[in-house]
Write an enzyme that holds these catalytic residues in place. Sequence first.
Site, mmCIF file in Angstrom:
data_model
loop_
_atom_site.group_PDB
_atom_site.id
_atom_site.type_symbol
_atom_site.label_atom_id
_atom_site.label_comp_id
_atom_site.label_asym_id
_atom_site.label_seq_id
_atom_site.Cartn_x
_atom_site.Cartn_y
_atom_site.Cartn_z
ATOM 1 N N ILE A 14 4.104 -17.341 9.431
ATOM 2 C CA ILE A 14 2.664 -17.509 9.654
ATOM 3 C C ILE A 14 1.851 -16.843 8.534
ATOM 4 O O ILE A 14 0.756 -17.299 8.205
ATOM 5 C CB ILE A 14 2.231 -17.002 11.054
ATOM 6 C CG1 ILE A 14 0.890 -17.597 11.447
ATOM 7 C CG2 ILE A 14 2.210 -15.483 11.137
ATOM 8 C CD1 ILE A 14 0.850 -19.094 11.544
ATOM 9 N N SER A 36 6.439 -5.586 3.761
ATOM 10 C CA SER A 36 7.478 -6.486 4.247
ATOM 11 C C SER A 36 8.802 -5.978 3.713
ATOM 12 O O SER A 36 8.880 -5.543 2.568
ATOM 13 C CB SER A 36 7.198 -7.906 3.740
ATOM 14 O OG SER A 36 7.945 -8.849 4.447
ATOM 15 N N ARG A 37 9.828 -6.028 4.552
ATOM 16 C CA ARG A 37 11.115 -5.464 4.138
ATOM 17 C C ARG A 37 11.812 -6.348 3.104
ATOM 18 O O ARG A 37 12.580 -5.867 2.287
ATOM 19 C CB ARG A 37 12.020 -5.260 5.353
ATOM 20 C CG ARG A 37 11.444 -4.257 6.345
ATOM 21 C CD ARG A 37 12.108 -4.389 7.689
ATOM 22 N NE ARG A 37 12.109 -5.780 8.147
ATOM 23 C CZ ARG A 37 12.724 -6.219 9.239
ATOM 24 N NH1 ARG A 37 13.389 -5.360 9.975
ATOM 25 N NH2 ARG A 37 12.669 -7.484 9.579
ATOM 26 N N LYS A 90 -1.390 -12.965 17.476
ATOM 27 C CA LYS A 90 -1.121 -13.129 18.890
ATOM 28 C C LYS A 90 0.392 -13.167 19.115
ATOM 29 O O LYS A 90 1.104 -13.587 18.213
ATOM 30 C CB LYS A 90 -1.799 -14.372 19.469
ATOM 31 C CG LYS A 90 -1.611 -15.665 18.683
ATOM 32 C CD LYS A 90 -0.272 -16.254 18.428
ATOM 33 C CE LYS A 90 0.601 -16.567 19.613
ATOM 34 N NZ LYS A 90 1.782 -17.402 19.206
ATOM 35 N N ASP A 168 5.370 -17.897 23.730
ATOM 36 C CA ASP A 168 4.813 -17.633 22.391
ATOM 37 C C ASP A 168 3.801 -18.727 22.022
ATOM 38 O O ASP A 168 2.652 -18.412 21.698
ATOM 39 C CB ASP A 168 5.927 -17.506 21.340
ATOM 40 C CG ASP A 168 5.345 -17.270 19.955
ATOM 41 O OD1 ASP A 168 5.073 -16.111 19.616
ATOM 42 O OD2 ASP A 168 5.119 -18.259 19.227
HETATM 43 P P1 NAP Z 1 8.628 -14.514 11.408
HETATM 44 O O1 NAP Z 1 8.498 -15.388 10.214
HETATM 45 O O2 NAP Z 1 9.947 -14.456 12.110
HETATM 46 O O3 NAP Z 1 8.254 -12.992 11.151
HETATM 47 C C1 NAP Z 1 7.265 -12.533 10.267
HETATM 48 C C2 NAP Z 1 7.812 -11.382 9.428
HETATM 49 O O4 NAP Z 1 7.806 -10.185 10.203
HETATM 50 C C3 NAP Z 1 9.239 -11.550 8.986
HETATM 51 O O5 NAP Z 1 9.313 -12.373 7.852
HETATM 52 C C4 NAP Z 1 9.711 -10.133 8.751
HETATM 53 O O6 NAP Z 1 9.469 -9.784 7.396
HETATM 54 C C5 NAP Z 1 8.814 -9.304 9.677
HETATM 55 N N1 NAP Z 1 9.637 -8.755 10.749
HETATM 56 C C6 NAP Z 1 10.372 -9.437 11.651
HETATM 57 N N2 NAP Z 1 11.011 -8.608 12.481
HETATM 58 C C7 NAP Z 1 10.677 -7.369 12.097
HETATM 59 C C8 NAP Z 1 11.042 -6.066 12.540
HETATM 60 N N3 NAP Z 1 11.873 -5.890 13.571
HETATM 61 N N4 NAP Z 1 10.481 -5.012 11.927
HETATM 62 C C9 NAP Z 1 9.647 -5.186 10.885
HETATM 63 N N5 NAP Z 1 9.279 -6.384 10.391
HETATM 64 C C10 NAP Z 1 9.800 -7.463 10.999
HETATM 65 O O7 NAP Z 1 7.525 -14.879 12.510
HETATM 66 P P2 NAP Z 1 6.197 -15.733 12.417
HETATM 67 O O8 NAP Z 1 6.472 -17.124 12.839
HETATM 68 O O9 NAP Z 1 5.508 -15.519 11.123
HETATM 69 O O10 NAP Z 1 5.398 -15.071 13.633
HETATM 70 C C11 NAP Z 1 4.812 -13.790 13.531
HETATM 71 C C12 NAP Z 1 3.704 -13.697 14.546
HETATM 72 O O11 NAP Z 1 2.781 -14.765 14.287
HETATM 73 C C13 NAP Z 1 4.179 -13.897 15.997
HETATM 74 O O12 NAP Z 1 3.503 -13.034 16.848
HETATM 75 C C14 NAP Z 1 3.806 -15.354 16.307
HETATM 76 O O13 NAP Z 1 3.511 -15.530 17.671
HETATM 77 C C15 NAP Z 1 2.558 -15.530 15.459
HETATM 78 N N6 NAP Z 1 2.307 -16.931 15.098
HETATM 79 C C16 NAP Z 1 3.323 -17.726 14.609
HETATM 80 C C17 NAP Z 1 3.077 -19.072 14.362
HETATM 81 C C18 NAP Z 1 4.144 -20.015 13.848
HETATM 82 O O14 NAP Z 1 3.885 -21.241 13.736
HETATM 83 N N7 NAP Z 1 5.345 -19.557 13.504
HETATM 84 C C19 NAP Z 1 1.790 -19.593 14.568
HETATM 85 C C20 NAP Z 1 0.766 -18.738 14.985
HETATM 86 C C21 NAP Z 1 1.052 -17.406 15.251
HETATM 87 P P3 NAP Z 1 10.482 -8.789 6.633
HETATM 88 O O15 NAP Z 1 11.867 -9.018 7.189
HETATM 89 O O16 NAP Z 1 10.355 -9.174 5.183
HETATM 90 O O17 NAP Z 1 9.977 -7.417 6.928
#
Ligand code: NAP
Length: 308
Positions: A14, A36-37, A90, A168
């Site tokens: 996102i 970011s890690r 969110k 989610d």
């Molecule tokens: P994602 O790509 O899986 O996670 C975002 C980043 O967070 C990862 O690339 C990771 O970066 C970091 N992360 C993950 N687990 C972690 C941990 N345990 N500790 C520290 N950093 C961690 O997820 P996403 O889809 O972007 O979603 C993130 C948020 O946005 C969620 O709450 C989701 O509900 C919301 N969202 C998502 C979407 C969608 O379409 N996917 C749409 C709207 C809102 P590093 O490993 O590089 O640290």
Amino acid sequence: MTATPIALAGIGKIARDQHIPALAADPRWHLAATVSRHAGVEGVDGFTGIDEMLAARPDIGAVSLALPPGPRFAYAAACLRAGRHVMLEKPPGATLAECHALVAMAEAAGVTLYATWHSRMAHAVPAARDWLAQHRLRRVEVAWKEDVRRWHPGQDWIWEAGGLGVFDPGINALSILTAILPVPVHLSAADLWFPENRDTPIAADLTFAHPEGAEVAAVFDWRQEGAQTWTVTAETDAGTMVLSDGGARLAVDGRTLAEGPDREYPGLYARFADLVADGVSDVDLAPMVHVADAFTLGRRRVTDAFVW
Ligand code: NAP
């Protein structure tokens, strides 16, 4: 106009799809650091830990947290304790108690906390709210059916306890429902379908009690391939309103009343800038209350194992 430096933590799906482009297009913000890690943004100061960033960049007064809800609380707490304004993706936390704790921390620090609901920024949501305010509601049906493999490719956190599963995306529907209904509803029954090999549900049926007797129900399903469905249908004494495409389009009895482009994330960053300028917070937990109630009230059903 002077751009305010902001840090973005959690450079994943996102962040790349929405946060980075929205920040780049907003003259009130300047992306000054990432946390970011494993990832970063070319030309932007990158850190692997939140404490390291907070210590190194006292000039950055605001932090946007785009990581999953599980790890987000510790990041938010660190930022608030360091006196930085915080914007939360969110859902605002893994639990309601976490969110209340963050509200108290923000108040104590005298900074802004913004719990975002991107779907509320969809183009036709205000028009739907205004239309429903003028008519007597008989029935509401929310259908949020999408393909988890398309929107969350390989994201195992959504299947782990605290990851919310189908809630989610479902919480986006609830953020719209709680914004457009003139009177609040509360959950009265739920069925949750858990894949036999996962900790969070892949589908949910929700029934709500409405104070004036309207029927209100929601169906969330993560197994929908092909066309995706993000629709709120409301029958009233003046016709049937359909809010579709996740809130982008509003029609009544087939006649379009509002339709517009996706400006959800630019809208969130504009609102965050306003909140910071006004010295106030915005944390509405109503959508999350329904999700917590669904996990409290919901009947557990077991369905086929889920594999990516
Ligand atoms: P994602 O790509 O899986 O996670 C975002 C980043 O967070 C990862 O690339 C990771 O970066 C970091 N992360 C993950 N687990 C972690 C941990 N345990 N500790 C520290 N950093 C961690 O997820 P996403 O889809 O972007 O979603 C993130 C948020 O946005 C969620 O709450 C989701 O509900 C919301 N969202 C998502 C979407 C969608 O379409 N996917 C749409 C709207 C809102 P590093 O490993 O590089 O640290």
